[in-house]
Design a protein around this motif. Structure first.
Motif, short mmCIF file in Angstrom:
data_model
loop_
_atom_site.label_atom_id
_atom_site.label_comp_id
_atom_site.label_asym_id
_atom_site.label_seq_id
_atom_site.Cartn_x
_atom_site.Cartn_y
_atom_site.Cartn_z
N GLY A 154 46.20 -1.73 5.37
CA GLY A 154 46.68 -0.36 5.47
C GLY A 154 45.78 0.64 4.78
N ASP A 155 45.03 0.18 3.79
CA ASP A 155 44.15 1.07 3.03
C ASP A 155 42.70 1.00 3.49
N VAL A 156 42.39 0.13 4.45
CA VAL A 156 41.00 -0.05 4.87
C VAL A 156 40.39 1.22 5.46
N PRO A 157 41.12 2.03 6.26
CA PRO A 157 40.51 3.28 6.73
C PRO A 157 40.05 4.18 5.60
N VAL A 158 40.80 4.19 4.49
CA VAL A 158 40.38 4.99 3.34
C VAL A 158 39.16 4.35 2.68
N VAL A 159 39.14 3.02 2.63
CA VAL A 159 38.00 2.31 2.04
C VAL A 159 36.71 2.64 2.79
N ILE A 160 36.81 2.80 4.10
CA ILE A 160 35.62 3.12 4.89
C ILE A 160 35.04 4.46 4.47
N THR A 161 35.91 5.43 4.18
CA THR A 161 35.40 6.73 3.72
C THR A 161 34.79 6.61 2.33
N VAL A 162 35.34 5.72 1.48
CA VAL A 162 34.75 5.46 0.17
C VAL A 162 33.35 4.87 0.34
N LEU A 163 33.22 3.90 1.23
CA LEU A 163 31.93 3.28 1.47
C LEU A 163 30.94 4.27 2.08
N ASN A 164 31.45 5.19 2.90
CA ASN A 164 30.60 6.24 3.43
C ASN A 164 30.04 7.09 2.29
N SER A 165 30.89 7.40 1.32
CA SER A 165 30.44 8.15 0.16
C SER A 165 29.41 7.35 -0.64
N TYR A 166 29.65 6.05 -0.82
CA TYR A 166 28.71 5.20 -1.53
C TYR A 166 27.34 5.20 -0.87
N SER A 167 27.33 5.11 0.47
CA SER A 167 26.05 5.08 1.18
C SER A 167 25.27 6.38 0.93
N GLY A 168 26.00 7.50 0.83
CA GLY A 168 25.34 8.77 0.54
C GLY A 168 24.74 8.79 -0.86
N TRP A 169 25.48 8.28 -1.84
CA TRP A 169 24.94 8.27 -3.20
C TRP A 169 23.77 7.29 -3.34
N ALA A 170 23.78 6.23 -2.54
CA ALA A 170 22.62 5.32 -2.54
C ALA A 170 21.39 6.04 -2.01
N LEU A 171 21.56 6.83 -0.95
CA LEU A 171 20.45 7.62 -0.42
C LEU A 171 19.99 8.67 -1.44
N CYS A 172 20.94 9.26 -2.14
CA CYS A 172 20.60 10.25 -3.16
C CYS A 172 19.75 9.62 -4.27
N ALA A 173 20.15 8.42 -4.70
CA ALA A 173 19.36 7.71 -5.71
C ALA A 173 17.96 7.40 -5.21
N GLU A 174 17.87 7.04 -3.94
CA GLU A 174 16.54 6.76 -3.37
C GLU A 174 15.70 8.03 -3.28
N GLY A 175 16.37 9.17 -3.09
CA GLY A 175 15.64 10.43 -3.08
C GLY A 175 14.97 10.69 -4.42
N PHE A 176 15.69 10.44 -5.52
CA PHE A 176 15.08 10.55 -6.85
C PHE A 176 13.98 9.51 -7.03
N MET A 177 14.22 8.31 -6.53
CA MET A 177 13.27 7.22 -6.68
C MET A 177 11.95 7.51 -5.97
N LEU A 178 12.05 8.06 -4.75
CA LEU A 178 10.87 8.32 -3.93
C LEU A 178 10.37 9.75 -4.08
N ASP A 179 11.01 10.53 -4.96
CA ASP A 179 10.63 11.93 -5.18
C ASP A 179 10.71 12.71 -3.87
N SER A 180 11.81 12.50 -3.14
CA SER A 180 12.01 13.15 -1.86
C SER A 180 13.21 14.08 -1.96
N ALA A 181 12.93 15.39 -1.95
CA ALA A 181 14.02 16.37 -2.05
C ALA A 181 14.94 16.29 -0.83
#
Length: 307
Positions: free
Chosen positions: A201-228
């Protein structure tokens, strides 16, 4: 384009335009990235070959997916984002070591976070896909020491980060690789366990959480690769996913902390105990349903998964 795409998806009348703007944003991001790195011709051809292969596979999958299957499809694609984030971070660390380049503390932390968040996103999305697609049981995993296990893995991850930073300061890169690989395995296990501990019942909400996680992973890679560009897009995806998670938790009357932390604080129930908890249901035929709808003063339609 990405901001316009999100704005367009907010209403049905502009959803198609928002989707088109999102696609344009991805295309422009790829084009700018390829121009910036200035690859040799042979490597550029390899990139285009992989783009054609990946685009063809994605197009084929999109044509086979029905609207009600979109949530698990999104979860499956998020797992690819997590895998890509972890592998990119590990590959960047290998590149830094190979060319004996200096690595700042902020770069090291960003590299570690990209690996760690990517691992959680990858396995968590796989479990979410399996639950929504019916490949695995939607019942929550009921381990007796669920919360202590999650806390231990999270604390150990912090220890791995400190070990990675120590290895970086001592330029003991073999130890750094060990800490990074251990963090990837630990985060993948944590993502698997946390998501498996959440009911269907909570899995649809979990998917939005994981969507947020994927964004923060990309954000961290932006700092890592010096890509604004990567940092901005990642922050946009991460924050919009977090906002959507809050909205869905309010709409579904779910505790956001309970969902994010894999049911933290709730009493884990065994499958046999949960099977005994059921209410009464009333069955009607089509004629009776049609009569009830015809005579009803007002009708409330409650959508389920994928609607």
């Amino acid at each position: 384009c990405c901001i316009g795409g999100i704005a367009g998806l907010s209403t049905q009348s502009t959803a198609r335009l928002g989707n088109t703007l999102g696609q344009a944003g991805v295309f422009l991001g790829l084009a700018v990235s390829l121009i910036r790195v200035d690859l040799p011709l042979i490597q550029l051809l390899q990139v285009f070959i992989y783009l054609i292969i990946g685009g063809s596979v994605g197009f084929a999958i999109a044509n086979r997916v029905s609207p009600t299957e979109l949530p698990q499809t999104v979860a499956a694609f998020h797992s690819l984002v997590g895998i890509a984030a972890s592998l990119t971070a590990i590959g960047e660390f290998a590149r830094i070591v190979h060319y004996a380049q200096d690595m700042t503390t902020s770069t090291a932390i960003s590299l570690f976070l990209a690996t760690w968040i990517g691992g959680i996103t990858a396995t968590g999305s796989m479990i979410a896909f399996g639950k929504l697609n019916g490949n695995i049981s939607s019942a929550p995993l009921a381990l007796k020491y669920r919360d202590p296990i999650n806390i231990t893995m999270a604390a150990t991850s912090i220890g791995a980060l400190l070990l990675f930073l120590i290895a970086k300061s001592m330029q003991f890169y073999a130890l750094g690789f060990i800490a990074l690989f251990f963090a990837a395995i630990l985060s993948a296990t944590l993502g698997l366990h946390v998501t498996a501990s959440i009911g269907g019942g909570d899995v649809p909400v979990v998917i939005t959480v994981l969507n947020s996680y994927s964004g923060w992973a990309l954000c961290a890679e932006g700092f890592m690769l010096d890509s604004a560009l990567l940092t901005i897009v990642g922050a946009l995806i991460g924050s919009s996913g977090a906002i959507l998670t809050h909205i869905m938790c309010v709409a579904m009357n779910r505790d956001i902390v309970h969902v994010i932390l894999g049911g933290y604080g709730s009493v884990a129930k065994s499958p046999s105990a949960m099977s005994l908890e059921h209410g009464e249901h009333t069955e009607i035929d089509l004629d009776a349903a049609a009569t009830m709808l015809k005579e009803a003063f007002s009708v409330v339609i409650v959508p389920g998964y994928g609607l």
